[in-house]
Design a protein around this motif. Structure first.
Motif, PDB file in Angstrom:
ATOM      1  N   GLU A  33     -34.503   0.575 -10.481  1.00 43.33           N
ATOM      2  CA  GLU A  33     -34.988   1.001  -9.240  1.00 43.33           C
ATOM      3  C   GLU A  33     -36.614   1.338  -9.699  1.00 43.33           C
ATOM      4  O   GLU A  33     -37.199   1.065  -8.361  1.00 43.33           O
ATOM      5  CB  GLU A  33     -34.299   2.320  -8.977  1.00 43.33           C
ATOM      6  CG  GLU A  33     -34.561   2.792  -7.419  1.00 43.33           C
ATOM      7  CD  GLU A  33     -33.538   3.973  -7.017  1.00 43.33           C
ATOM      8  OE1 GLU A  33     -33.666   4.677  -6.054  1.00 43.33           O
ATOM      9  OE2 GLU A  33     -32.553   4.113  -7.990  1.00 43.33           O
ATOM     10  N   TYR A  34     -37.236   1.688 -10.561  1.00 45.76           N
ATOM     11  CA  TYR A  34     -38.384   1.792 -10.718  1.00 45.76           C
ATOM     12  C   TYR A  34     -39.242   0.276 -10.329  1.00 45.76           C
ATOM     13  O   TYR A  34     -40.202   0.378  -9.568  1.00 45.76           O
ATOM     14  CB  TYR A  34     -38.756   1.914 -11.954  1.00 45.76           C
ATOM     15  CG  TYR A  34     -40.371   2.210 -12.414  1.00 45.76           C
ATOM     16  CD1 TYR A  34     -41.033   3.434 -12.528  1.00 45.76           C
ATOM     17  CD2 TYR A  34     -40.979   1.021 -12.988  1.00 45.76           C
ATOM     18  CE1 TYR A  34     -42.596   3.473 -12.382  1.00 45.76           C
ATOM     19  CE2 TYR A  34     -42.169   0.866 -13.179  1.00 45.76           C
ATOM     20  CZ  TYR A  34     -43.112   2.264 -12.986  1.00 45.76           C
ATOM     21  OH  TYR A  34     -44.510   2.349 -13.030  1.00 45.76           O
ATOM     22  N   THR A  92     -43.558   8.061 -11.971  1.00 45.35           N
ATOM     23  CA  THR A  92     -43.124   7.874 -10.507  1.00 45.35           C
ATOM     24  C   THR A  92     -43.754   6.432 -10.516  1.00 45.35           C
ATOM     25  O   THR A  92     -45.029   6.229 -10.469  1.00 45.35           O
ATOM     26  CB  THR A  92     -43.522   8.771  -9.760  1.00 45.35           C
ATOM     27  OG1 THR A  92     -43.001   8.379  -8.065  1.00 45.35           O
ATOM     28  CG2 THR A  92     -45.082   9.332  -9.303  1.00 45.35           C
ATOM     29  N   ILE A 143     -38.915  -0.284  -6.349  1.00 48.19           N
ATOM     30  CA  ILE A 143     -40.035   0.263  -5.751  1.00 48.19           C
ATOM     31  C   ILE A 143     -41.434  -0.085  -5.969  1.00 48.19           C
ATOM     32  O   ILE A 143     -42.182  -0.180  -5.108  1.00 48.19           O
ATOM     33  CB  ILE A 143     -39.732   1.870  -6.002  1.00 48.19           C
ATOM     34  CG1 ILE A 143     -38.324   2.558  -5.604  1.00 48.19           C
ATOM     35  CG2 ILE A 143     -41.148   2.783  -5.330  1.00 48.19           C
ATOM     36  CD1 ILE A 143     -38.053   3.836  -5.904  1.00 48.19           C
ATOM     37  N   THR A 144     -41.753  -0.498  -7.237  1.00 53.41           N
ATOM     38  CA  THR A 144     -43.008  -0.939  -7.766  1.00 53.41           C
ATOM     39  C   THR A 144     -43.259  -2.061  -6.788  1.00 53.41           C
ATOM     40  O   THR A 144     -44.485  -2.437  -6.142  1.00 53.41           O
ATOM     41  CB  THR A 144     -43.341  -1.130  -9.038  1.00 53.41           C
ATOM     42  OG1 THR A 144     -42.951   0.016  -9.704  1.00 53.41           O
ATOM     43  CG2 THR A 144     -44.610  -1.873  -9.524  1.00 53.41           C
ATOM     44  N   MET A 183     -44.633   5.625  -7.344  1.00 52.49           N
ATOM     45  CA  MET A 183     -45.278   5.896  -6.127  1.00 52.49           C
ATOM     46  C   MET A 183     -46.436   6.366  -6.162  1.00 52.49           C
ATOM     47  O   MET A 183     -46.707   7.497  -6.364  1.00 52.49           O
ATOM     48  CB  MET A 183     -44.365   6.689  -5.165  1.00 52.49           C
ATOM     49  CG  MET A 183     -44.760   7.124  -3.804  1.00 52.49           C
ATOM     50  SD  MET A 183     -43.730   8.661  -3.118  1.00 52.49           S
ATOM     51  CE  MET A 183     -45.222   9.277  -1.857  1.00 52.49           C
ATOM     52  N   PRO A 240     -39.320   9.453  -6.296  1.00 49.70           N
ATOM     53  CA  PRO A 240     -38.473   8.777  -7.330  1.00 49.70           C
ATOM     54  C   PRO A 240     -39.254   9.234  -8.776  1.00 49.70           C
ATOM     55  O   PRO A 240     -40.551   9.038  -8.915  1.00 49.70           O
ATOM     56  CB  PRO A 240     -38.650   7.526  -6.980  1.00 49.70           C
ATOM     57  CG  PRO A 240     -39.646   7.239  -6.250  1.00 49.70           C
ATOM     58  CD  PRO A 240     -40.005   8.459  -5.487  1.00 49.70           C
ATOM     59  N   TYR A 267     -42.890   0.067   1.399  1.00 52.68           N
ATOM     60  CA  TYR A 267     -42.590   1.272   0.677  1.00 52.68           C
ATOM     61  C   TYR A 267     -42.961   2.281   1.522  1.00 52.68           C
ATOM     62  O   TYR A 267     -44.140   2.496   1.781  1.00 52.68           O
ATOM     63  CB  TYR A 267     -42.973   1.512  -0.918  1.00 52.68           C
ATOM     64  CG  TYR A 267     -42.262   2.796  -1.303  1.00 52.68           C
ATOM     65  CD1 TYR A 267     -40.720   2.734  -1.411  1.00 52.68           C
ATOM     66  CD2 TYR A 267     -42.893   4.240  -1.624  1.00 52.68           C
ATOM     67  CE1 TYR A 267     -40.144   3.871  -2.154  1.00 52.68           C
ATOM     68  CE2 TYR A 267     -42.330   5.126  -1.955  1.00 52.68           C
ATOM     69  CZ  TYR A 267     -40.961   5.276  -2.413  1.00 52.68           C
ATOM     70  OH  TYR A 267     -40.209   6.121  -2.551  1.00 52.68           O
ATOM     71  N   GLN A 279     -41.796  -3.033  -4.000  1.00 50.52           N
ATOM     72  CA  GLN A 279     -42.141  -2.556  -2.360  1.00 50.52           C
ATOM     73  C   GLN A 279     -43.409  -2.165  -2.092  1.00 50.52           C
ATOM     74  O   GLN A 279     -43.870  -2.151  -1.071  1.00 50.52           O
ATOM     75  CB  GLN A 279     -41.062  -1.432  -1.937  1.00 50.52           C
ATOM     76  CG  GLN A 279     -39.666  -2.009  -2.031  1.00 50.52           C
ATOM     77  CD  GLN A 279     -38.705  -1.010  -1.667  1.00 50.52           C
ATOM     78  OE1 GLN A 279     -38.802   0.172  -1.127  1.00 50.52           O
ATOM     79  NE2 GLN A 279     -37.224  -1.135  -2.057  1.00 50.52           N
TER      80      GLN A 279
END
Lengths: 291, 323
Positions: free
Chosen positions: A246-247, A210, A250-251, A212, A94, A259, A253
């Motif tokens: 969404e950023y 990202t 995910i952060t 991730m 992402p 994640y 998670q």
């Protein structure tokens, strides 16, 4: 393509398979560096494959530099003849393009840039002939990328886009490298994209970030428990554009340990890819969608 | 056995002789910038050559000893004090639990190595205790030490005090410092005029000088041999298709300020490199302060190997002097 051999001081032999980037040069470099490793030459301490080159570090007290170079040259013919295919994986990464953190940083180092009047993305879009930043971003994430080198710092991947040469995006590096780059910045220099694994110096143009992590020395992140570095040469990446919401999701998670990157096992065959790039990429992305 | 950090100094880190084997992943060898000084410090206190020490730059830390041990400080000339009383550099001395080590102002050089008998005993990370702060790896929690840290030390008997490295074996850069360079890598990218100017020009160490690399300024901008840039390199003539960097390699982004990559080198990148500082002279860079004058001297491979041998001989002479 003409392989060039040279010394880096008294401890390194540098082998440039080609001065320009191609997947052919990548595969020959990878094969040759692998053959050097398998040859178990006494005195070799490090073998570092790169995009279209590789380097062997050795102890000149154990093996003379000219002998070291000769031993590598002996293996070149065999490397040229090896098949150019890999069993590998495709990973969805992402990307939050035009994020606030890289924006703050690129403004801070504007005087080191070719065009201090705009952003890195404005500049990259313009010199690559795109009408808008949005169209340039679309070109950046629509087709997959191939990890042709891991390095610079702590597991940073260099990625080469799997498209015809005339469709490749190209930008220069900063005129003078920055002393700061946010962690997990998605950058661009030459024809390569990259992900800055840690915060630090950098010369690539900055496009986004990202959420991730790809390097964890403490090995606490769920998917980095086995080894602290995520990428290896030959991995394939598909960027997925995301927004701030969404950023942040995910952060969270990642912090909670829930994640899981989206990954599919695939085969990469350079001849098959060269014959039909669009079709080959479609299959790669299909495998990812099924994952 | 422990060391309690009262004041940390500027950027004091745990270092040993490094972690070769992970450069292909962008994790550099790391370790002491001045390896001869670290090795000598270890010899002075009876440790193995590669035991972990504290490396401090420009400014010393203040340390309270948690047990009796032997101590030696080598490298830069930074006045050493034990409970306020002067002690010699490059010379072993014994301390009692509770005594405090502190330092005056830097007189010469840039980095000191503080060895204690038993060695710093932080956990190994990828085979080494060296701190790679950029990657938050190794050393004490992957970072420079901070006030209040309690650093573990291995168990060992103290050694005889007042063992000293002879003056002529305390290897230091000259003034100006001469760094020997083997041209190679992308040397052919420079015009003959710029190749010559690199060695003729007077350079000084720029403020951006750290464990990753030392930047130099003051020489003429470099000119490149004209060529269509290879695909993938980027349009600036100093750009190349990103390749591996050698330790000691000299990149010159934009042809302006040479950067010599050091122990915490980035493993690769997209700037051309004109050659590399020879292995024998890497220690000397670690002792250069900002604004120090420097010239680069051209050598060939035979000279580089002879210099490497000579440096090793100095280490053996130190060993003999201490036994």
């Amino acid at each position: 393509m003409k392989t060039r051999y040279t010394y880096g001081g008294d401890e390194h032999v540098y082998v440039e398979v080609d001065d320009e980037m191609s997947l052919d040069a990548f595969f020959i470099g990878l094969s040759l560096s692998r053959l050097v490793r398998e040859a178990n030459i006494p005195g070799v301490t490090e073998i570092c494959p790169a995009n279209a080159s590789f380097e062997v570090r050795f102890d000149p007290d154990v093996i003379a530099p000219d002998e070291m170079m000769a031993r590598i040259k002996e293996l070149e013919g065999e490397a040229q003849a090896q098949e150019k295919r890999l069993d590998t994986r495709i990973i969805e990464i992402p990307v939050f393009y035009e994020d606030p953190w890289t924006h703050e940083t690129l403004m801070r180092f504007r005087e080191r840039h070719q065009d201090p009047s705009g952003t890195d993305l404005d500049y990259a879009a313009r010199i690559n002939g795109y009408d808008s930043v949005a169209a340039f971003i679309e070109a950046h994430h629509s087709q997959p990328w191939f990890v042709s080198m891991v390095g610079f710092v702590s597991g940073l991947p260099f990625l080469y886009q799997l498209v015809e040469r005339e469709k490749q995006l190209e930008v220069p590096k900063y005129l003078r490298p920055r002393t700061d780059t946010p962690k997990l910045t998605v950058g661009y220099g030459g024809c390569f994209s990259c992900i800055y694994s840690v915060r630090g110096a950098g010369g690539y143009q900055m496009f986004g970030i990202t959420p991730m992590p790809i390097f964890d020395p403490e090995q606490k992140i769920s998917y980095l428990k086995d080894f602290m570095v995520f990428f290896r040469p030959g991995d394939i990446v598909k960027w997925k554009p995301i927004d701030r919401a969404e950023y942040d999701a995910i952060t969270k998670q990642v912090e909670e340990g829930t994640y899981a990157p989206k990954i599919a096992e695939v085969e990469f065959d350079l001849d098959a890819f060269n014959k039909d790039m669009t079709g080959f990429n479609a299959k790669l992305m299909e495998a990812l969608n099924d994952a | 056995m422990t060391l309690e950090i009262v004041k940390p100094g500027l950027a004091t880190t745990v270092q040993d002789l490094g972690r070769p084997g992970y450069f292909h992943l962008g994790i550099p060898e790391g370790g002491a910038m001045d390896r001869l000084a670290l090795t000598a410090a270890n010899m002075l206190v009876g440790n193995d050559d590669g035991a972990a020490c504290l490396e401090a730059v420009f400014m010393g830390p203040e340390i309270r000893f948690g047990a009796d041990m032997s101590v030696a400080v080598t490298g830069a000339e930074l006045p050493v004090m034990l409970d306020g009383e002067p002690r010699e550099t490059w010379t072993s001395f014994n301390v009692k639990a509770g005594q405090v080590l502190s330092f005056g102002f830097l007189k010469e050089g840039a980095r000191i190595y503080i060895a204690v008998s038993g060695g710093i005993d932080t956990p190994l990370a990828l085979g080494s205790r060296s701190t790679y702060a950029i990657g938050a790896l190794g050393g004490f929690e992957g970072r420079p030490i901070a006030a209040g840290d309690v650093i573990p030390v291995g168990t060992a008997d103290p050694v005889a005090a007042s063992r000293s490295v002879p003056q002529d074996l305390r290897r230091r850069p000259g003034k100006p410092a001469t760094l020997r360079v083997l041209p190679g890598l992308y040397w052919h990218r420079l015009t003959e005029k710029s190749q010559q100017a690199f060695f003729d020009d007077a350079w000084t160490v720029a403020p951006e000088a750290d464990r990753m690399g030392y930047r130099f300024r003051g020489g003429q901008p470099m000119e490149f041999v004209d060529r269509p840039q290879p695909f993938g390199a980027g349009s600036d003539p100093s750009n190349i298709v990103d390749g591996c960097y050698s330790y000691g390699s000299i990149q010159v982004p934009g042809g302006l300020e040479p950067i010599v990559l050091h122990r915490d080198a980035v493993s690769g990148g997209g700037y051309f490199t004109l050659g590399a500082v020879i292995s024998a002279d890497m220690d000397l860079i670690g002792q250069l302060q900002p604004n120090a004058p420097v010239t680069f001297a051209r050598v060939d491979m035979d000279q580089a190997l002879a210099a490497r041998k000579a440096r090793k001989e100095v280490i053996e002479q130190i060993r003999q002097a201490l036994t």
